[in-house]
Design a protein around this motif. Structure first.
Motif, short mmCIF file in Angstrom:
data_model
loop_
_atom_site.label_atom_id
_atom_site.label_comp_id
_atom_site.label_asym_id
_atom_site.label_seq_id
_atom_site.Cartn_x
_atom_site.Cartn_y
_atom_site.Cartn_z
N HIS A 1 1.97 60.22 6.39
CA HIS A 1 2.60 60.88 7.54
C HIS A 1 2.41 60.05 8.82
O HIS A 1 3.29 59.99 9.67
N TRP A 2 1.25 59.42 8.96
CA TRP A 2 0.94 58.61 10.15
C TRP A 2 1.37 57.16 10.00
O TRP A 2 1.00 56.31 10.81
N GLY A 3 2.17 56.88 8.96
CA GLY A 3 2.73 55.54 8.81
C GLY A 3 1.78 54.52 8.20
O GLY A 3 2.01 53.32 8.30
N LEU A 4 0.70 54.99 7.58
CA LEU A 4 -0.24 54.08 6.92
C LEU A 4 -0.03 54.20 5.41
O LEU A 4 -0.35 55.22 4.81
N SER A 5 0.53 53.17 4.83
CA SER A 5 0.91 53.21 3.42
C SER A 5 -0.16 52.54 2.57
O SER A 5 -0.30 51.32 2.56
N PHE A 6 -0.95 53.37 1.88
CA PHE A 6 -1.98 52.89 0.98
C PHE A 6 -1.83 53.62 -0.35
O PHE A 6 -1.33 54.74 -0.39
N SER A 7 -2.30 53.01 -1.41
CA SER A 7 -2.24 53.66 -2.73
C SER A 7 -3.31 54.75 -2.81
O SER A 7 -4.28 54.74 -2.04
N ARG A 8 -3.15 55.66 -3.74
CA ARG A 8 -4.16 56.70 -3.95
C ARG A 8 -5.50 56.07 -4.34
O ARG A 8 -6.55 56.56 -3.95
N ASP A 9 -5.44 54.99 -5.11
CA ASP A 9 -6.66 54.30 -5.50
C ASP A 9 -7.38 53.71 -4.28
O ASP A 9 -8.61 53.79 -4.18
N GLN A 10 -6.61 53.15 -3.34
CA GLN A 10 -7.22 52.62 -2.12
C GLN A 10 -7.88 53.74 -1.31
O GLN A 10 -8.95 53.54 -0.74
N VAL A 11 -7.23 54.90 -1.25
CA VAL A 11 -7.80 56.04 -0.53
C VAL A 11 -9.15 56.42 -1.14
O VAL A 11 -10.14 56.60 -0.43
N LYS A 12 -9.20 56.51 -2.46
CA LYS A 12 -10.46 56.87 -3.13
C LYS A 12 -11.54 55.81 -2.87
O LYS A 12 -12.69 56.16 -2.59
N THR A 13 -11.16 54.54 -2.93
CA THR A 13 -12.12 53.45 -2.66
C THR A 13 -12.70 53.58 -1.26
O THR A 13 -13.91 53.46 -1.06
N GLU A 14 -11.84 53.87 -0.28
CA GLU A 14 -12.30 53.98 1.11
C GLU A 14 -13.14 55.25 1.32
O GLU A 14 -14.05 55.26 2.15
N LEU A 15 -12.86 56.31 0.56
CA LEU A 15 -13.70 57.51 0.66
C LEU A 15 -15.11 57.21 0.19
O LEU A 15 -16.09 57.67 0.78
N TYR A 16 -15.24 56.41 -0.87
CA TYR A 16 -16.58 56.00 -1.31
C TYR A 16 -17.26 55.12 -0.28
O TYR A 16 -18.47 55.21 -0.06
N TRP A 17 -16.48 54.27 0.38
CA TRP A 17 -17.03 53.43 1.45
C TRP A 17 -17.55 54.32 2.58
O TRP A 17 -18.65 54.11 3.09
#
Length: 97
Positions: free
Chosen positions: A38-54
């Protein structure tokens, strides 16, 4: 700093902001993925999960449920401090004034 790293820092801040706006400061990786898009940041679901662990490793979120399809996270006090610009965590974009 590379453009890719700048995007990751922005993504991390936006995820913390989204959690800060959700009831009980809780959300899941799917909801956060939609919010980023929605905010124009296009990342894969896998990238989102990786960053949540970070973010978990930085003490900003707590992982409440982890299964292959979705991760449920809750914003911790440190994460809220980042959103409110009370603390700086290297690797997360600082909120603008």
């Amino acid at each position: 700093m590379s453009f890719e790293n700048q995007l990751k820092e922005e993504m991390r801040l936006v995820m913390l902001r989204l959690l800060n706006e959700l009831p009980s400061y809780r959300g899941n990786s799917s909801t956060l993925h939609s919010g980023l898009t929605h905010w124009g940041l296009s990342f894969s679901r896998d990238q989102v999960k990786t960053e949540l662990y970070w973010l978990k490793d930085q003490g900003c979120v707590e992982i409440e449920l982890d299964n292959p399809d979705v991760i449920v996270v809750k914003l911790k006090e440190r994460g809220q401090d980042v959103v409110e610009n009370r603390t700086k965590v290297h690797g997360i974009k600082r909120p603008s004034a």
